[in-house]
Every structure is written in structure tokens, then in C-alpha cells.
Scaffold this motif. Structure first.
Motif, mmCIF file in Angstrom:
data_model
loop_
_atom_site.group_PDB
_atom_site.id
_atom_site.type_symbol
_atom_site.label_atom_id
_atom_site.label_comp_id
_atom_site.label_asym_id
_atom_site.label_seq_id
_atom_site.Cartn_x
_atom_site.Cartn_y
_atom_site.Cartn_z
ATOM 1 N N ASN A 35 0.846 -1.175 0.000
ATOM 2 C CA ASN A 35 0.000 0.000 0.000
ATOM 3 C C ASN A 35 0.891 1.238 0.000
ATOM 4 O OD1 ASN A 35 -2.688 -1.178 0.087
ATOM 5 N ND2 ASN A 35 -1.892 -2.137 1.949
ATOM 6 N N TYR A 36 0.948 1.965 1.104
ATOM 7 C CA TYR A 36 1.786 3.150 1.119
ATOM 8 C C TYR A 36 3.168 2.822 1.670
ATOM 9 C CZ TYR A 36 -2.748 5.227 0.379
ATOM 10 O OH TYR A 36 -3.982 5.520 -0.129
ATOM 11 N N LYS A 37 3.153 1.901 2.624
ATOM 12 C CA LYS A 37 4.394 1.610 3.314
ATOM 13 C C LYS A 37 5.219 0.610 2.508
ATOM 14 C CE LYS A 37 5.729 0.373 7.869
ATOM 15 N NZ LYS A 37 5.416 -0.762 8.707
ATOM 16 N N PRO A 38 6.477 0.934 2.240
ATOM 17 C CA PRO A 38 7.288 -0.030 1.503
ATOM 18 C C PRO A 38 7.580 -1.276 2.342
ATOM 19 C CG PRO A 38 8.608 1.841 2.166
ATOM 20 C CD PRO A 38 7.205 2.170 2.535
ATOM 21 N N VAL A 39 7.531 -2.418 1.695
ATOM 22 C CA VAL A 39 7.856 -3.676 2.364
ATOM 23 C C VAL A 39 9.338 -3.983 2.148
ATOM 24 C CG1 VAL A 39 7.268 -6.112 2.555
ATOM 25 C CG2 VAL A 39 5.521 -4.462 1.883
ATOM 26 N N LEU A 40 9.792 -3.629 0.969
ATOM 27 C CA LEU A 40 11.217 -3.724 0.679
ATOM 28 C C LEU A 40 11.655 -2.364 0.137
ATOM 29 C CD1 LEU A 40 11.414 -7.169 -1.168
ATOM 30 C CD2 LEU A 40 12.192 -6.667 1.157
ATOM 31 N N TRP A 41 12.777 -1.878 0.622
ATOM 32 C CA TRP A 41 13.188 -0.537 0.226
ATOM 33 C C TRP A 41 14.585 -0.574 -0.384
ATOM 34 C CZ3 TRP A 41 11.079 3.915 -0.846
ATOM 35 C CH2 TRP A 41 11.884 5.064 -0.893
ATOM 36 N N ASP A 42 14.643 -0.331 -1.674
ATOM 37 C CA ASP A 42 15.913 -0.121 -2.370
ATOM 38 C C ASP A 42 16.940 -1.219 -2.068
ATOM 39 O OD1 ASP A 42 17.452 1.226 -4.154
ATOM 40 O OD2 ASP A 42 18.292 2.611 -2.688
ATOM 41 N N ILE A 43 16.562 -2.435 -2.360
ATOM 42 C CA ILE A 43 17.439 -3.570 -2.067
ATOM 43 C C ILE A 43 18.462 -3.767 -3.188
ATOM 44 C CG2 ILE A 43 17.521 -6.071 -1.654
ATOM 45 C CD1 ILE A 43 15.896 -4.932 0.486
ATOM 46 N N ASP A 44 19.710 -3.802 -2.829
ATOM 47 C CA ASP A 44 20.757 -4.244 -3.748
ATOM 48 C C ASP A 44 21.353 -5.508 -3.149
ATOM 49 O OD1 ASP A 44 20.909 -2.147 -5.787
ATOM 50 O OD2 ASP A 44 21.418 -0.857 -4.078
ATOM 51 N N LEU A 45 21.342 -6.568 -3.905
ATOM 52 C CA LEU A 45 21.795 -7.836 -3.347
ATOM 53 C C LEU A 45 22.359 -8.711 -4.449
ATOM 54 C CD1 LEU A 45 21.816 -9.680 -0.796
ATOM 55 C CD2 LEU A 45 19.524 -10.426 -1.436
ATOM 56 N N THR A 46 23.537 -9.251 -4.187
ATOM 57 C CA THR A 46 24.123 -10.193 -5.132
ATOM 58 C C THR A 46 24.276 -11.531 -4.435
ATOM 59 O OG1 THR A 46 25.357 -8.393 -6.153
ATOM 60 C CG2 THR A 46 26.079 -10.642 -6.647
ATOM 61 N N ILE A 47 23.668 -12.551 -4.996
ATOM 62 C CA ILE A 47 23.797 -13.892 -4.416
ATOM 63 C C ILE A 47 24.683 -14.708 -5.351
ATOM 64 C CG2 ILE A 47 22.565 -15.932 -3.611
ATOM 65 C CD1 ILE A 47 20.064 -14.154 -3.342
ATOM 66 N N PRO A 48 25.916 -15.019 -4.921
ATOM 67 C CA PRO A 48 26.811 -15.758 -5.803
ATOM 68 C C PRO A 48 26.364 -17.204 -5.990
ATOM 69 C CG PRO A 48 27.925 -15.109 -3.757
ATOM 70 C CD PRO A 48 26.502 -14.732 -3.609
ATOM 71 N N GLU A 49 26.804 -17.802 -7.062
ATOM 72 C CA GLU A 49 26.436 -19.178 -7.348
ATOM 73 C C GLU A 49 27.084 -20.116 -6.328
ATOM 74 O OE1 GLU A 49 27.372 -20.285 -11.338
ATOM 75 O OE2 GLU A 49 26.360 -22.222 -11.187
ATOM 76 N N GLY A 50 26.336 -21.129 -5.909
ATOM 77 C CA GLY A 50 26.902 -22.169 -5.066
ATOM 78 C C GLY A 50 26.859 -21.909 -3.574
ATOM 79 N N VAL A 51 26.165 -20.873 -3.119
ATOM 80 C CA VAL A 51 26.105 -20.630 -1.676
ATOM 81 C C VAL A 51 24.844 -21.258 -1.082
ATOM 82 C CG1 VAL A 51 27.413 -18.482 -1.779
ATOM 83 C CG2 VAL A 51 24.909 -18.421 -1.928
ATOM 84 N N LEU A 52 24.911 -21.521 0.203
ATOM 85 C CA LEU A 52 23.746 -21.957 0.968
ATOM 86 C C LEU A 52 23.424 -20.809 1.913
ATOM 87 C CD1 LEU A 52 21.668 -23.811 2.203
ATOM 88 C CD2 LEU A 52 23.482 -25.242 3.083
ATOM 89 N N MET A 53 22.484 -19.984 1.502
ATOM 90 C CA MET A 53 22.280 -18.692 2.163
ATOM 91 C C MET A 53 20.990 -18.637 2.976
ATOM 92 S SD MET A 53 22.075 -14.912 0.450
ATOM 93 C CE MET A 53 20.323 -14.642 0.430
ATOM 94 N N ALA A 54 21.111 -18.053 4.175
ATOM 95 C CA ALA A 54 19.926 -17.809 4.993
ATOM 96 C C ALA A 54 19.526 -16.348 4.847
ATOM 97 C CB ALA A 54 20.234 -18.099 6.457
ATOM 98 N N ILE A 55 18.222 -16.103 4.768
ATOM 99 C CA ILE A 55 17.720 -14.741 4.888
ATOM 100 C C ILE A 55 17.133 -14.625 6.285
ATOM 101 C CG2 ILE A 55 16.107 -13.011 4.047
ATOM 102 C CD1 ILE A 55 16.082 -14.360 1.372
ATOM 103 N N VAL A 56 17.695 -13.739 7.098
ATOM 104 C CA VAL A 56 17.158 -13.571 8.447
ATOM 105 C C VAL A 56 16.678 -12.139 8.648
ATOM 106 C CG1 VAL A 56 18.619 -15.387 9.442
ATOM 107 C CG2 VAL A 56 19.410 -13.014 9.449
ATOM 108 N N GLY A 57 15.737 -11.998 9.557
ATOM 109 C CA GLY A 57 15.185 -10.687 9.858
ATOM 110 C C GLY A 57 13.913 -10.864 10.654
ATOM 111 N N PRO A 58 13.463 -9.813 11.347
ATOM 112 C CA PRO A 58 12.272 -9.927 12.186
ATOM 113 C C PRO A 58 11.003 -10.131 11.350
ATOM 114 C CG PRO A 58 12.984 -7.655 12.055
ATOM 115 C CD PRO A 58 14.036 -8.466 11.371
ATOM 116 N N ASN A 59 9.887 -10.417 12.014
ATOM 117 C CA ASN A 59 8.597 -10.518 11.308
ATOM 118 C C ASN A 59 8.304 -9.208 10.591
ATOM 119 O OD1 ASN A 59 8.151 -13.058 12.313
ATOM 120 N ND2 ASN A 59 7.105 -12.304 14.147
ATOM 121 N N GLY A 60 7.786 -9.322 9.373
ATOM 122 C CA GLY A 60 7.460 -8.120 8.622
ATOM 123 C C GLY A 60 8.660 -7.465 7.978
ATOM 124 N N ALA A 61 9.797 -8.167 7.982
ATOM 125 C CA ALA A 61 11.005 -7.591 7.390
ATOM 126 C C ALA A 61 10.986 -7.690 5.867
ATOM 127 C CB ALA A 61 12.242 -8.292 7.942
#
Lengths: 370, 251
Positions: free
Chosen positions: B23-49
Motif C-alpha cells: 500500500n503506502y508503506k514499503p515492504v522492501l526498500w531499495d534492495i541491492d543484493l548479489t547472491i553468488p552461485e553455489g552458496v547456501l544462504m539464509a535470509i534472516v530478519g524480524p517478522n514483517g522484514a
């Protein structure tokens, strides 16, 4: 009307065939609506079709079935996709959107109907038959139209079976696999609208949604397989059509549409009570059987604790010492004895080696295989 | 412990300036992210992140207001065969009339394309995936009669069947017992060893260093992203969760 007329009377045969085909197509497409949790979509669409009928008459001035149904189709589609876009673009939930469109279109349709009734034109009477339907007006060409539409929707269903099943179960996942979910959604919604429009003449605006939901809801009770469910829903729908028509023809002045809906309701009721796996009756029986089984096991466990305090596990004990424990009756003791888990001699009981072993491993659970 | 692909190849996932708002509030704001090939990556963050939203944005389920996502250098639409998705277990109705094997078979549908039906070859692959997650004996079980952990494994098997290069998983450990968690972790590590890239939304901070080799801290903005041993520390946890965090970061 005699039963023999049923097979010889041309008009009646046409009507029966028509209601049977209508029931089949409604059952088939209604399964999709039910599984997509859009049970009320049918209700909204059928009400939304009413202004289309009235407008088609106002613009053309003729009361030809095809033209009126075309109007219903257009207005039903507008209603259906309006609902879709409300859900997508506003924060309203789908039940609110359905209710809004239903009452808005139906209100407008009723307004137009009363307006038409006041027109100085002898031709206008009879549009209100679309409210509750009038199966007696079915003619052969209507039946051909229904049969054609059923054939086409069956073909589409078979062609896109895999994609539609996927969409019903997990729409997001369908999209990630590269399928166009919008196309599939429009496809299935359009066919639901077509089925509803075909049923307006017979069952009418108000009761049409029951034709979609009842066969599907009943069919779900009898199977855990999607293809079987859709097949059964078609059969139930057709049966409701045939029996509904027969019953209404056997008694004078019974309106066919409502009788068909009532027969469908009976099928639902029977399915909800008597289906082996999900039915209320067998669930209650299973529940009681489990409770008895649990009582027997409780008794056996209690005996096990007593017996394990003795060197000889088959050492007899008085039945009286079970008294401070509520889980047993004479009957459960006899049942345990029948299974050779215990022996009963007079007012004494003794555990058998078999019973001892069974009690020892009673609630052991092996972990899930990994 | 990382063996990144040669630098000429584009990264598994490249996200630039991604902004998403419901709606008005951004859920994701200006994300720059590079995920290299072959990683086992966790995304962590609080609820609503915005963790689930990030995954759904990568998959094109949610349309962003701005920014772009590239999978191996191309838009997702051109790479659907390279990505497998494990949605949250609660996102579907498990009372749907179908059996376990059928759900796993759905993983083959993408490769088949429109209209074509799965055959023996697809069935064999589905059975192999079921065996891999230890659910072979449940193949004909109605899915509503599976436990939560079993349902989660079915979803995992469905993704395995896709034989993708990238796996995106939304809370695969939610509501599963220790045995199932262990089984899933083993499969994740096996996938990583065979060169797959895995992105997993994860809630249990304690197990992050043990299970994963890469981590992204997310709270509407991307806080930090990189190898566990470099960036999984109290400083980044505090920045992400907003309270003073003291997780014993084992070496």
C-alpha cells in the motif's frame, strides 16, 4: 402424469435431457469453484446476469432466447471480471467484492425488470421467469446448445487438465513454473459464467449457485482424487436434473428448478452423513470404536504394571484390585480374554505372555524413516 | 569453503534497487543484493522484514514498484527452468483431493510445458525424490493425512524433482520436529555440494552458523550480506533486530 409418459412424451424427454446436461456441466465446473474457495462466485455471477437479460430485451425489443442469453453472458462476464479486479486492486476481500457486485447488479436488474413491466408493450411479459427459471420452456435447440457447451468445456478441461489442477492446488507455484495463471484463471472463470448463463432459463438467477455447489460439495465427500471428484459431481448434477424433472412432472404445478435444487440438496445431505471416510455417521462410529479401543488399552496397561511387579507375569490377581481404576467393564475384560491377552478364571485375571508383550510395546512409536 | 564460479559468469541472483510496496508503506526498500552461485544462504530478519516478499519478488509473483531482478544475468521469465520454489506450507489448502505422489509430480510440470502430460519417466523421478526425503511409503497417502513435517518434505520433494540450479525456500523448517529438520538440512547441504545455490528464509538464529555458509540480514532494507564468518555478528544482528543482540557467535 404416468411414468410411462416419461419415455414417450417428447417435451418431457427434451426437458429431462436438458436438465441432465445442465446438471452435468454445472457439477463439472462447480468443482473448480468449490476447490478455489470461490463458492459464492456462482451466486454473484448469476445475479450479475440479470441486468444483461433486461438490457438485451430493451435494446432489441425481441424476446428471443439466444439474444437474452447473450446479454446475460456479457453482463455475467462483466460482473465476474469486475469482482476479480476489485480483489486485485483494492484492499477489499473477495467476499466483500462478491457481495457488492451481486447486490449492485441484481438491484439494477430488478429495477430494469419493473421498468420493462410498465412499458406499453404486450411483448414484455415473462422476463421474470429468469428469476426462478422455467424448465418447461426448454426446447430442442436449447438442449443442443447445452450439449455443445458441455462438450467444449470438457475438451478444454481435458486439454489443460494438468495446468488447471496445478492452479487449483497452488496458484503461486503454477506461476513460478512459467505457466500463465491469468490465462488459466480467465479460462475457468469464463466457463463458469457460460454454465451459469445456460442454467438461467431452467433454474433461474436465485437458485443457480446451488447447481454449481451442491454436486461438487457432495462429490468431495466420496473421494480423495480430483478426477473422480469432478466425474462424480457431473453424475450427481445429472441425477439431480433427471430426478428433479421427473418429480416435478409427476405433480402438477411443481416448479422444476426448485425441485432440482432440492434433489441436489438431498444428495449433499446423504453424502455428508453416509460417506465412508468424511461422513458424519462413520466418523461417529470410528470415534466410539476408538474410545472403546482406548479403554481396553488403558486397562491392559494397568494390568501390565501390576503383572510386572511379580516374578511370574501370569500370576493371577483378583479382578477387585482393578476397582480403583475406571477404564474397564466386564465387557472389555472379556474382549481382552477373547484376544488371549489375559485369562479370566472366576473372579481372578492373569496376564498371558502375549498380553504382556503387547502391553509393553503399546505406545511405542518408531520415528519417521529418514 | 566457498567456491564461487569464475568471475565471467553472472551471479546466481542479482537484485538492483528493488522496492516493493503493498500500500503506502514499503515492504522492501531499495534492495541491492548479489547472491553468488553455489552458496547456501539464509535470509534472516524480524517478522514483517519482507523476507517472503523478497523471495516472491525474485520469482515474479509480486511485481515491484522499482528495480530489477536477474537470474544468471537474465530476467526470471527466461529462467523459469533454473529455479525451484518451496512455498510456505500454510500457503495451500492441504485438504485438496490429491495424494503425496501427485503433488511431487507437479514439480515435473514446468519441464513438460503446456498440455503435455507426465509419463513413466516423470513418475520415476517423482518416486526418487520421495525416497530422498524419506516419504516413499507415503506416496499414496491423501495429503491432509500427513503431519506438518511430512507436508514440508513433500514440498521439498516437489522442488527436488525440478532439478533446478537455484532453490528458493520460504521457511522450510517452520513447525517441523528435530528429526525432519535434520533430514532437510542434510538435503540442503547435499544440494550445495552438487553446486546448487540455495536461498532459505530462516527464523532460528542459533542454527544459522551451523546450517548455512552465507547470510543476508534483511529488515525492509538490506542490512548486510556475505559469508557467515565475516558478517554473522552481534553488530549486524543488533542493526537488523533493533535490540541489543548477544548471540554467541561460535567460531
Amino acid at each position: 402424469m404416468e411414468l410411462s409418459d416419461f419415455f414417450t412424451n417428447y417435451t418431457l424427454r427434451t426437458i429431462t435431457l436438458g436438465t441432465a446436461i445442465l446438471g452435468a456441466i454445472c457439477g463439472m465446473l462447480g468443482s473448480f469453484a468449490v476447490l478455489r474457495k470461490q463458492s459464492l462466485l456462482g451466486d454473484a455471477i448469476s445475479h450479475a446476469a440479470l441486468p444483461g437479460i433486461a438490457l438485451a430485451f430493451l435494446f432489441t425489443g425481441v424476446k428471443k432466447q439466444e439474444i437474452l442469453l447473450l446479454g446475460a453472458l456479457v453482463s455475467g462476464l462483466v460482473g465476474a471480471f469486475w469482482i476479480r479486479s476489485i480483489v486485485k486492486h483494492t484492499r477489499l476481500k473477495s467476499d466483500t467484492a462478491l457481495g457488492l457486485i451481486l447486490s449492485l447488479f441484481f438491484g439494477f436488474g430488478m429495477l430494469l425488470l419493473t421498468y420493462i413491466q410498465k412499458l406499453p408493450n404486450a411483448n414484455q411479459a415473462g422476463l421474470d421467469k429468469y428469476l426462478f427459471g422455467q424448465a418447461a420452456t426448454l426446447v430442442e435447440s436449447d438442449v443442443w446448445l447445452m450439449a455443445g457447451a458441455t462438450g467444449v468445456s470438457l475438451l478444454v478441461l481435458l486439454l489443460f487438465w494438468k495446468e488447471l489442477k496445478l492452479l487449483l492446488f497452488d496458484a503461486d507455484y503454477t506461476q513460478t513454473l512459467g505457466f500463465n495463471t491469468r490465462f488459466l484463471d480467465i479460462l475457468i472463470t469464463s466457463f463458469i459464467v457460460i454454465a451459469i448463463v445456460l442454467g438461467l432459463q431452467t433454474v433461474g438467477v436465485v437458485l443457480m449457485s446451488a447447481m454449481l455447489l451442491a454436486p461438487a460439495a457432495a462429490a468431495r465427500q466420496w473421494t480423495n482424487k480430483l478426477s473422480t471428484m469432478i466425474f462424480l459431481a457431473s453424475v450427481f448434477g445429472a441425477l439431480a436434473g433427471v430426478f428433479g424433472t421427473a418429480i416435478s412432472a409427476s405433480y402438477d404445478n411443481l416448479s422444476t428448478g426448485p425441485v432440482i435444487v432440492l434433489v441436489a440438496a438431498v444428495i449433499v445431505l446423504v453424502s455428508f452423513v453416509f460417506s465412508p471416510e468424511r461422513g458424519l455417521l462413520f466418523r461417529e462410529i470410528r470415534f466410539r470404536r476408538n474410545r472403546k479401543d482406548l479403554n481396553r488399552k488403558k486397562t491392559l496397561t494397568f494390568m501390565y504394571h501390576i503383572a510386572s511387579d511379580h516374578a511370574d507375569i501370569s500370576h493371577p490377581h483378583a479382578i477387585r484390585i482393578l476397582n480403583n481404576f475406571q477404564g474397564y467393564t466386564r465387557k472389555t475384560l472379556n474382549q481382552l480374554a477373547e484376544r488371549e491377552l489375559i485369562r479370566i478364571e472366576g473372579d481372578q485375571w492373569a496376564m498371558t505372555p502375549k498380553g504382556y508383550e503387547e502391553a509393553a510395546t503399546l505406545y511405542d512409536q518408531t520415528p519417521d524413516p529418514v | 569453503m566457498n567456491n564461487p564460479a569464475p568471475s565471467t559468469r553472472p551471479p546466481a541472483i542479482q537484485i538492483d534497487d528493488l522496492t516493493v510496496a503493498y500500500n503506502y508503506k514499503p515492504v522492501l526498500w531499495d534492495i541491492d543484493l548479489t547472491i553468488p552461485e553455489g552458496v547456501l544462504m539464509a535470509i534472516v530478519g524480524p517478522n514483517g522484514a519482507g523476507k517472503s516478499t523478497l523471495i516472491k519478488s525474485i520469482l515474479g509473483i509480486i511485481k515491484p514498484i522499482a528495480g530489477s531482478v536477474q537470474v544468471f544475468g537474465k530476467p526470471y521469465k527466461k529462467q523459469v527452468d533454473k529455479v525451484a520454489y518451496v512455498p510456505q506450507k500454510g500457503s495451500v489448502d492441504w485438504d485438496f483431493p490429491t495424494v503425496a505422489l501427485d503433488v511431487v509430480m507437479m514439480g515435473t510440470y514446468g519441464g513438460l510445458g503446456w498440455i503435455k502430460r507426465p509419463g513413466q519417466k516423470e513418475k520415476k523421478r517423482a518416486l526418487e525424490a520421495l525416497e530422498k526425503v524419506g516419504m516413499l511409503s507415503f506416496r499414496d497417502r491423501q495429503i491432509s493425512q500427513l503431519s506438518g513435517g511430512q507436508q514440508q518434505r513433500i514440498f521439498l520433494a516437489r522442488a527436488l524433482v525440478q532439478d533446478a540450479a537455484i532453490y528458493l525456500m520460504d521457511e522450510p523448517f517452520q513447525g517441523v520436529d528435530a528429526t525432519t529438520e535434520r533430514a532437510i538440512v542434510n538435503i540442503l547441504k547435499e544440494l550445495r555440494q552438487s553446486g546448487k545455490t540455495l536461498v532459505v528464509v530462516h527464523h532460528d538464529l542459533q542454527t544459522v552458523p551451523e546450517y548455512f555458509d552465507w547470510v543476508t540480514f534483511l529488515n525492509v532494507k538490506s542490512i548486510a550480506s556475505g559469508p557467515i564468518r565475516d558478517i554473522f555478528n552481534d553488530d549486524n544482528l543488533t542493526k537488523t533486530y533493533g535490540i541489543n543482540y548477544k548471540v554467541a557467535t561460535k567460531g
